[in-house]
Motif scaffolding. Sequence first.
Motif, short mmCIF file in Angstrom:
data_model
loop_
_atom_site.label_atom_id
_atom_site.label_comp_id
_atom_site.label_asym_id
_atom_site.label_seq_id
_atom_site.Cartn_x
_atom_site.Cartn_y
_atom_site.Cartn_z
N ASN A 48 2.58 8.15 -14.00
CA ASN A 48 1.82 6.62 -13.91
C ASN A 48 0.99 6.62 -12.62
OD1 ASN A 48 3.12 5.16 -16.13
ND2 ASN A 48 4.95 6.19 -15.25
N LEU A 49 -0.20 6.20 -12.64
CA LEU A 49 -1.09 5.83 -11.40
C LEU A 49 -1.04 4.37 -11.33
CD1 LEU A 49 -4.24 8.23 -11.51
CD2 LEU A 49 -2.01 8.25 -10.30
N GLY A 81 0.78 -1.18 -0.06
CA GLY A 81 0.03 0.07 0.00
C GLY A 81 0.82 1.41 0.12
N LEU A 82 2.08 1.27 0.11
CA LEU A 82 2.96 2.31 0.24
C LEU A 82 2.99 3.02 -1.16
CD1 LEU A 82 5.88 1.11 2.52
CD2 LEU A 82 4.07 2.84 3.04
N ILE A 83 2.53 2.34 -2.45
CA ILE A 83 2.56 3.08 -3.48
C ILE A 83 1.65 4.12 -3.47
CG2 ILE A 83 0.57 1.71 -4.24
CD1 ILE A 83 3.51 2.84 -6.56
N VAL A 84 0.85 4.24 -2.62
CA VAL A 84 -0.22 5.63 -2.43
C VAL A 84 0.65 6.91 -1.96
CG1 VAL A 84 -2.18 6.54 -1.18
CG2 VAL A 84 -2.40 3.89 -2.12
N PRO A 85 1.41 6.79 -0.86
CA PRO A 85 2.32 7.93 -0.41
C PRO A 85 3.22 8.18 -1.63
CG PRO A 85 2.40 6.03 1.09
CD PRO A 85 1.40 5.69 0.21
N GLU A 100 -4.04 21.13 -17.86
CA GLU A 100 -3.99 20.59 -18.95
C GLU A 100 -2.85 19.85 -19.87
OE1 GLU A 100 -4.64 23.52 -18.74
OE2 GLU A 100 -3.89 24.93 -20.24
N THR A 101 -1.72 20.45 -18.87
CA THR A 101 -0.28 19.90 -19.22
C THR A 101 0.08 18.78 -18.73
OG1 THR A 101 0.89 21.26 -17.69
CG2 THR A 101 0.49 22.56 -19.95
N VAL A 102 -0.81 18.15 -17.67
CA VAL A 102 -0.65 17.14 -17.03
C VAL A 102 -1.57 15.86 -17.31
CG1 VAL A 102 -1.02 16.00 -14.41
CG2 VAL A 102 -0.45 18.38 -14.52
N VAL A 103 -0.66 14.69 -17.52
CA VAL A 103 -1.29 13.63 -18.17
C VAL A 103 -1.21 12.49 -17.24
CG1 VAL A 103 -1.37 11.87 -20.00
CG2 VAL A 103 -0.66 14.14 -20.59
N LEU A 104 -2.32 11.85 -16.60
CA LEU A 104 -2.00 10.69 -15.76
C LEU A 104 -2.31 9.33 -16.65
CD1 LEU A 104 -4.67 11.95 -13.06
CD2 LEU A 104 -2.10 12.15 -12.92
N GLU A 105 -1.39 8.29 -16.55
CA GLU A 105 -1.33 7.15 -17.36
C GLU A 105 -1.77 6.03 -16.36
OE1 GLU A 105 2.45 6.32 -18.98
OE2 GLU A 105 2.38 8.20 -19.73
N ILE A 106 -2.95 5.33 -17.09
CA ILE A 106 -3.64 4.45 -16.32
C ILE A 106 -3.48 3.01 -17.32
CG2 ILE A 106 -5.88 3.62 -15.65
CD1 ILE A 106 -6.19 6.90 -15.58
N THR A 107 -2.98 2.04 -16.64
CA THR A 107 -2.97 0.78 -17.61
C THR A 107 -4.27 0.18 -18.13
OG1 THR A 107 -2.82 -0.80 -15.86
CG2 THR A 107 -0.80 0.02 -16.58
#
Length: 281
Positions: free
Chosen positions: A119-120, A84-88, A146-153
Amino acid sequence: AKKAGRDRAVSYEDSMFAAAVAEAEARSELERALDRNEFVVFYQPIVDLPSGRPIGVEALVRWQHPERGLLGPNEFIAHAERTGLIVPLGAGVLRVACQEMARWHREIPGADTMRVSVNLSARQFQEPNLLDTVRDVLTETGIAPETVVLEITESMLMEDVDATVVVLHRLRELGVRLAIDDFGTGYSSLSYLSRFPIDILKIDKAFVDGITANREDAALAEAVVGLGKALRLQTVAEGIEQPDQQALLTGLGCTYGQGYLFAKPVGADVITSMLHDMATA
Ligand code: C2E
Ligand code: CA
Ligand code: CA
Ligand code: CA
């Protein structure tokens, strides 16, 4: 069984115990690393495919380990997910990447349209706090959303489609853009794809590798780029290593590219110099 002498075989309970100990050790080591700020954000340029000119960067986390040196995400992300440490950790990467990009936007002429992709992980995506975290980082850093992109697999999207669509719409309302990462490896049903409010398809390296060597891989790459076009998405081809691959993908109409041919992931200072060089060129 090859039991040596009178040594007893390791029992199931023993190995479960050993695994639990290893897990607890990994957890406390990661916690310590977070406390001591040992995680560093590297950046890999994403380029306009025909020209090779950078249009943004992807943030890729590294661990500057006191004894083992610089570690890549394959050595610790899975542990961070499980504990769960991926969250922080993930929130930290988002914050640092947006801070650094906001500074490049402010300080380097012509850099203000550069995008930053982050990457999320699945765990972050399931956290109810995700929206607050993203909103806070946007406010704190003052970066243009709008310059921020969140990458979701792709596989994350398919876990619970209805819930996912809701979260994606909320993220979009914050003004950020959304990308599907590793596209083509996650078995998503094509009928769902149009339901997700996404902007960008990232075509996995697996499709790029063989495109100049065999017809089948080239046909698959063409189909994926075509799908992106049909859905009016921008397409980013990942893992481009050879000029032939750049040429072929450009011919197919793929918009952007990323790979060692253009640049490897590098520290923030190298990106600073790259952007300064572009500004004066
Ligand atoms: P990814 O998101 O698919 O990132 C692309 C990976 O491909 C990166 O590996 C990058 O260095 C590598 N790459 C880029 N171009 C080339 C190329 O031309 N050839 C080859 N062979 N490789 C190339 P990296 O940095 O080791 O990251 C691996 C994975 O770890 C990422 O894959 C991503 O899934 C995960 N990751 C990295 N940073 C984060 C993070 O901050 N949060 C989360 N949740 N995951 C992360
Ligand atoms: Ca990615
Ligand atoms: Ca990827
Ligand atoms: Ca990948």
